[in-house]
Write a protein that holds these residues in place. Structure first.
Motif, short mmCIF file in Angstrom:
data_model
loop_
_atom_site.label_atom_id
_atom_site.label_comp_id
_atom_site.label_asym_id
_atom_site.label_seq_id
_atom_site.Cartn_x
_atom_site.Cartn_y
_atom_site.Cartn_z
N UNK A 86 2.86 3.10 8.54
CA UNK A 86 4.05 3.70 9.16
C UNK A 86 5.28 3.56 8.27
N UNK A 87 5.36 2.48 7.55
CA UNK A 87 6.48 2.30 6.63
C UNK A 87 5.90 2.01 5.25
N UNK A 88 6.19 2.86 4.30
CA UNK A 88 5.67 2.65 2.95
C UNK A 88 6.32 1.42 2.34
N UNK A 89 5.52 0.62 1.69
CA UNK A 89 6.09 -0.50 0.96
C UNK A 89 6.26 -0.05 -0.48
N UNK A 90 7.48 -0.13 -0.96
CA UNK A 90 7.78 0.38 -2.29
C UNK A 90 7.19 -0.52 -3.36
N UNK A 91 6.80 -1.71 -2.98
CA UNK A 91 6.25 -2.65 -3.94
C UNK A 91 6.11 -3.99 -3.27
N UNK A 125 0.83 -1.20 0.00
CA UNK A 125 0.00 0.00 0.00
C UNK A 125 0.86 1.25 0.00
N UNK A 126 0.34 2.32 -0.57
CA UNK A 126 1.04 3.60 -0.46
C UNK A 126 0.22 4.55 0.41
N UNK A 127 -0.70 4.01 1.19
CA UNK A 127 -1.52 4.87 2.03
C UNK A 127 -0.69 5.57 3.09
N UNK A 128 -1.10 6.78 3.39
CA UNK A 128 -0.35 7.56 4.37
C UNK A 128 -0.48 6.97 5.77
#
Lengths: 161, 161
Positions: free
Chosen positions: A90-95, A84-87
């Motif tokens: 806590x940690x963005x998953x790049x893919x 997800x790229x949701x705000x």
């Protein structure tokens, strides 16, 4: 954050950092994490210890995404997450892909030591109850392309175990 | 192989397969595995339990590649390998990336059960002293893109532990 500054350079390289767990985190294409968890149960006999959902944010999002589910397999915890790229994450998953989650009481020192050894820090340390069952989380990419999450110990997982 | 045939269909799905270990296997661009091992030691304090090298085959290959090195980190074994398409490798690595190595006494039944649940078998079961410290090895890809090696328990790792 002050500790990171103190530990830069040679001090960070020599710092002794104790890790308490290594957990592979499988990040799947959203919203397939739920299906993936069922698959790991039926294919490998994994047991679900718990799961943390995304807070529902978008009106067009029917089901809350899986921020982090904890599965036990052969005495090891494996984490499964929706990409997800949701705000809210806590940690963005790049893919999608496999990350390795390292637990330690001293996240700042561990990140500083990894960076001193040649890893690249990605983003700031964050507090959150998402990845790796909550607590502080830092993210580094090693020179060989692998992403490591460095997190404070999982409270929820510890209770379940 | 007879057991795989017996366990097809519903029988495979219900089979109880015990896994004794889960080990992340990091496959790096050859010949960087040796450097990666040093990095994991200095960045995370990993300890090397042992390493298996490729038999040297090519005249133009200066250093033998790492088939599988066993590192201990927070009580978990992590495997590090050079990516190779050499015929000497018991299990071909399709590229760099993270695989998950599952150990069990009954490789055939575990592969059959995973396939019955929706995984895709890749190649035949092989015997070899390479991946995952030796023994029988099967490889399946799950519906979410992750590769699992299903192997008989590691003799060398067990001795070192």
């Amino acid at each position: 954050m002050a500790q990171v500054e103190v530990l830069n350079g040679g001090a960070a390289e020599k710092a002794v950092v104790a890790f308490t767990a290594v957990k592979p985190q499988l990040v799947v294409e959203a919203p397939k994490a739920g299906d993936a968890i069922e698959f790991y149960k039926s294919a490998f006999g994994a047991e679900e210890l718990g799961r943390t959902l995304h807070p529902k944010r978008k009106a067009d999002q029917e089901l809350p995404l899986v921020l982090s589910a904890q599965l036990e397999l052969a005495g090891t915890t494996i984490l499964v997450s929706d990409c997800t790229d949701e705000s809210a994450a806590p940690v963005k998953t790049a893919g999608t892909g496999c990350m390795l989650c390292l637990e330690t009481e001293d996240v700042e020192a561990a990140v500083a030591k990894a960076v001193a050894a040649g890893a690249t820090a990605e983003g700031e340390l964050v507090e959150g109850d998402g990845a790796c069952c909550g607590g502080r989380v830092g993210k580094v990419k090693d020179p060989y392309g692998f992403t490591w999450l460095i997190c404070s110990p999982a409270k929820k997982c510890a209770e379940a175990e």
